[in-house]
Design an enzyme around this catalytic site. Structure first.
Site, PDB file in Angstrom:
ATOM      1  N   LYS A  15     -17.936 -27.279 -20.305  1.00 10.40           N
ATOM      2  CA  LYS A  15     -17.338 -27.246 -18.962  1.00 10.40           C
ATOM      3  C   LYS A  15     -17.917 -28.331 -18.060  1.00 10.40           C
ATOM      4  O   LYS A  15     -17.186 -29.016 -17.350  1.00 10.40           O
ATOM      5  CB  LYS A  15     -17.544 -25.874 -18.292  1.00 10.40           C
ATOM      6  CG  LYS A  15     -16.847 -24.726 -18.982  1.00 10.40           C
ATOM      7  CD  LYS A  15     -16.967 -23.431 -18.184  1.00 10.40           C
ATOM      8  CE  LYS A  15     -18.403 -22.936 -18.046  1.00 10.40           C
ATOM      9  NZ  LYS A  15     -19.016 -22.465 -19.307  1.00 10.40           N
ATOM     10  N   ARG A  89     -16.011 -15.324 -13.249  1.00 11.94           N
ATOM     11  CA  ARG A  89     -16.481 -14.949 -14.565  1.00 11.94           C
ATOM     12  C   ARG A  89     -16.229 -13.483 -14.875  1.00 11.94           C
ATOM     13  O   ARG A  89     -16.580 -13.022 -15.955  1.00 11.94           O
ATOM     14  CB  ARG A  89     -17.995 -15.142 -14.572  1.00 11.94           C
ATOM     15  CG  ARG A  89     -18.495 -16.221 -15.474  1.00 11.94           C
ATOM     16  CD  ARG A  89     -20.000 -16.118 -15.368  1.00 11.94           C
ATOM     17  NE  ARG A  89     -20.682 -16.931 -16.309  1.00 11.94           N
ATOM     18  CZ  ARG A  89     -20.906 -18.221 -16.136  1.00 11.94           C
ATOM     19  NH1 ARG A  89     -20.445 -18.847 -15.092  1.00 11.94           N
ATOM     20  NH2 ARG A  89     -21.587 -18.879 -17.039  1.00 11.94           N
ATOM     21  N   ARG A 123     -29.680 -29.501 -25.872  1.00 14.17           N
ATOM     22  CA  ARG A 123     -29.205 -29.739 -24.508  1.00 14.17           C
ATOM     23  C   ARG A 123     -30.335 -29.921 -23.501  1.00 14.17           C
ATOM     24  O   ARG A 123     -31.275 -29.141 -23.444  1.00 14.17           O
ATOM     25  CB  ARG A 123     -28.315 -28.562 -24.080  1.00 14.17           C
ATOM     26  CG  ARG A 123     -27.745 -28.727 -22.699  1.00 14.17           C
ATOM     27  CD  ARG A 123     -26.473 -27.994 -22.569  1.00 14.17           C
ATOM     28  NE  ARG A 123     -26.676 -26.584 -22.261  1.00 14.17           N
ATOM     29  CZ  ARG A 123     -25.727 -25.820 -21.736  1.00 14.17           C
ATOM     30  NH1 ARG A 123     -24.541 -26.305 -21.479  1.00 14.17           N
ATOM     31  NH2 ARG A 123     -25.967 -24.562 -21.494  1.00 14.17           N
ATOM     32  N   ARG A 156     -32.997 -25.650 -20.201  1.00 15.02           N
ATOM     33  CA  ARG A 156     -32.847 -24.389 -19.482  1.00 15.02           C
ATOM     34  C   ARG A 156     -33.500 -23.261 -20.281  1.00 15.02           C
ATOM     35  O   ARG A 156     -33.315 -23.167 -21.469  1.00 15.02           O
ATOM     36  CB  ARG A 156     -31.360 -24.093 -19.280  1.00 15.02           C
ATOM     37  CG  ARG A 156     -30.750 -24.893 -18.159  1.00 15.02           C
ATOM     38  CD  ARG A 156     -29.245 -24.869 -18.204  1.00 15.02           C
ATOM     39  NE  ARG A 156     -28.669 -23.529 -18.316  1.00 15.02           N
ATOM     40  CZ  ARG A 156     -27.358 -23.291 -18.279  1.00 15.02           C
ATOM     41  NH1 ARG A 156     -26.510 -24.279 -18.124  1.00 15.02           N
ATOM     42  NH2 ARG A 156     -26.911 -22.064 -18.393  1.00 15.02           N
ATOM     43  N   ARG A 167     -25.737 -14.334 -23.708  1.00 16.01           N
ATOM     44  CA  ARG A 167     -24.724 -14.916 -22.814  1.00 16.01           C
ATOM     45  C   ARG A 167     -23.352 -14.884 -23.466  1.00 16.01           C
ATOM     46  O   ARG A 167     -22.342 -14.633 -22.800  1.00 16.01           O
ATOM     47  CB  ARG A 167     -25.116 -16.358 -22.440  1.00 16.01           C
ATOM     48  CG  ARG A 167     -26.255 -16.404 -21.420  1.00 16.01           C
ATOM     49  CD  ARG A 167     -26.962 -17.746 -21.404  1.00 16.01           C
ATOM     50  NE  ARG A 167     -26.093 -18.844 -21.004  1.00 16.01           N
ATOM     51  CZ  ARG A 167     -26.351 -20.126 -21.245  1.00 16.01           C
ATOM     52  NH1 ARG A 167     -27.452 -20.463 -21.900  1.00 16.01           N
ATOM     53  NH2 ARG A 167     -25.515 -21.042 -20.845  1.00 16.01           N
TER      54      ARG A 167
HETATM   55  P1  ATP Z   1     -22.733 -23.897 -19.247  1.00 13.61           P
HETATM   56  O1  ATP Z   1     -24.100 -24.331 -18.937  1.00 13.61           O
HETATM   57  O2  ATP Z   1     -22.194 -24.555 -20.463  1.00 13.61           O
HETATM   58  O3  ATP Z   1     -21.820 -24.019 -18.070  1.00 13.61           O
HETATM   59  P2  ATP Z   1     -22.731 -21.147 -18.765  1.00 13.61           P
HETATM   60  O4  ATP Z   1     -21.317 -21.098 -18.333  1.00 13.61           O
HETATM   61  O5  ATP Z   1     -23.228 -19.950 -19.491  1.00 13.61           O
HETATM   62  O6  ATP Z   1     -22.893 -22.374 -19.671  1.00 13.61           O
HETATM   63  P3  ATP Z   1     -23.743 -21.609 -16.093  1.00 13.61           P
HETATM   64  O7  ATP Z   1     -22.336 -21.668 -15.611  1.00 13.61           O
HETATM   65  O8  ATP Z   1     -24.634 -22.724 -15.806  1.00 13.61           O
HETATM   66  O9  ATP Z   1     -23.806 -21.403 -17.670  1.00 13.61           O
HETATM   67  O10 ATP Z   1     -24.381 -20.246 -15.566  1.00 13.61           O
HETATM   68  C1  ATP Z   1     -25.696 -19.893 -15.860  1.00 13.61           C
HETATM   69  C2  ATP Z   1     -25.965 -18.460 -15.445  1.00 13.61           C
HETATM   70  O11 ATP Z   1     -25.724 -18.327 -14.040  1.00 13.61           O
HETATM   71  C3  ATP Z   1     -25.059 -17.424 -16.091  1.00 13.61           C
HETATM   72  O12 ATP Z   1     -25.522 -17.023 -17.368  1.00 13.61           O
HETATM   73  C4  ATP Z   1     -25.115 -16.305 -15.059  1.00 13.61           C
HETATM   74  O13 ATP Z   1     -26.319 -15.584 -15.167  1.00 13.61           O
HETATM   75  C5  ATP Z   1     -25.153 -17.052 -13.745  1.00 13.61           C
HETATM   76  N1  ATP Z   1     -23.797 -17.245 -13.181  1.00 13.61           N
HETATM   77  C6  ATP Z   1     -23.170 -18.416 -12.965  1.00 13.61           C
HETATM   78  N2  ATP Z   1     -21.941 -18.225 -12.447  1.00 13.61           N
HETATM   79  C7  ATP Z   1     -21.777 -16.884 -12.341  1.00 13.61           C
HETATM   80  C8  ATP Z   1     -20.729 -16.045 -11.890  1.00 13.61           C
HETATM   81  N3  ATP Z   1     -19.566 -16.549 -11.474  1.00 13.61           N
HETATM   82  N4  ATP Z   1     -20.930 -14.710 -11.938  1.00 13.61           N
HETATM   83  C9  ATP Z   1     -22.084 -14.188 -12.358  1.00 13.61           C
HETATM   84  N5  ATP Z   1     -23.104 -14.909 -12.792  1.00 13.61           N
HETATM   85  C10 ATP Z   1     -22.979 -16.252 -12.789  1.00 13.61           C
HETATM   86 MG    MG Z   2     -22.104 -25.283 -16.534  1.00 19.10          MG
END
Ligand code: ATP
Ligand code: MG
Length: 215
Positions: A15, A89, A123, A156, A167
């Site tokens: 993403k 999410r 990563r 991370r 996750r």
């Molecule tokens: P990537 O790093 O590839 O985007 P990801 O989608 O799991 O993977 P992030 O979007 O960076 O990771 O989110 C990291 C953490 O932040 C999630 O695992 C969650 O704990 C929290 N988080 C982020 N966005 C939300 C959301 N919309 N609702 C709830 N928790 C969130």
């Molecule tokens: Mg991200």
């Protein structure tokens, strides 16, 4: 001109990488919930302190907190041309967003789980900008340093193999239904592939139906 979009996909599905190409090509505003939360954790703000506990366990931050946090971030965007990454999410977050803001398109990245689990191992990220590198296929020019600022890259804590599985579990349970929510609205576009290089041209060609390139 207005354009409001969301990018969905499992953890580490690319993403962030696809989003940065979208920003570069189409010049829209990018709000990545995870990046914004990590900045708050670094600054030790009240929301950062709360979010940290959930993030490190691979759990989602509670809906009410996220909805308020992201609503405020959206309010601060001056242009009506934006892309949300990592939000919504859960179906409850998607419903809250839909009540205040209808979307033009939702992009869903579909990447096999074995590829994802493999990918997070290499990563590294630049915390302030959210720039993502991978030592296997997208290494920084200088090991451990951001290409643009020269600042340190970090891994991370929640990219450890156990937490990544957690996750992915949360994703299946809480986020998978969000895909259907948008499918029913008739605005979902899906892109499958093993790499961002494979997925990007397909995303670009769909977005060209809505936006024009910045240069
Ligand atoms: P990537 O790093 O590839 O985007 P990801 O989608 O799991 O993977 P992030 O979007 O960076 O990771 O989110 C990291 C953490 O932040 C999630 O695992 C969650 O704990 C929290 N988080 C982020 N966005 C939300 C959301 N919309 N609702 C709830 N928790 C969130
Ligand atoms: Mg991200």
């Amino acid at each position: 001109m207005a354009f409001r979009s969301v990018i969905l996909g499992a953890p580490a599905s690319g993403k962030g990488t696809i989003s940065s190409r979208i920003v570069k090509t189409f010049g829209l505003e990018h709000v990545a919930s995870g990046d914004r939360l990590r900045i708050n954790i670094t600054k030790n703000t009240p929301i950062g302190k709360t979010a940290k506990k959930y993030i490190e366990e691979g759990l989602l931050v509670p809906d009410d907190l996220m909805v308020n946090f992201i609503s405020e971030e959206i309010r601060q965007i001056k242009k009506n041309i934006w892309l949300l990454d990592g939000f919504p999410r859960t179906v409850s977050q998607a419903e809250s967003l839909w009540r205040v803001q209808k979307l033009d398109v939702v992009l869903n990245l579909v990447v096999p789980y074995n590829i994802i689990v493999d990918r997070v191992k290499g990563r590294w990220i630049h915390l302030p900008s959210g720039r993502v590198y991978n030592t296997d296929f997208n290494a920084p020019k200088v090991p451990g340093k951001d290409d643009i600022t020269g600042e340190d890259l970090v891994q991370r804590k929640d990219d450890s193999p156990e937490i990544v599985l957690k996750r992915l579990e949360q994703y299946e349970k809480m986020t998978r239904p969000v895909i259907n929510f948008y499918k029913e609205k008739g605005i979902l576009e899906e892109f499958a592939g093993n790499t961002s290089d494979e997925i990007w041209p397909k995303v670009k060609s769909v977005l060209l139906n809505y936006l024009s390139e910045v240069k």
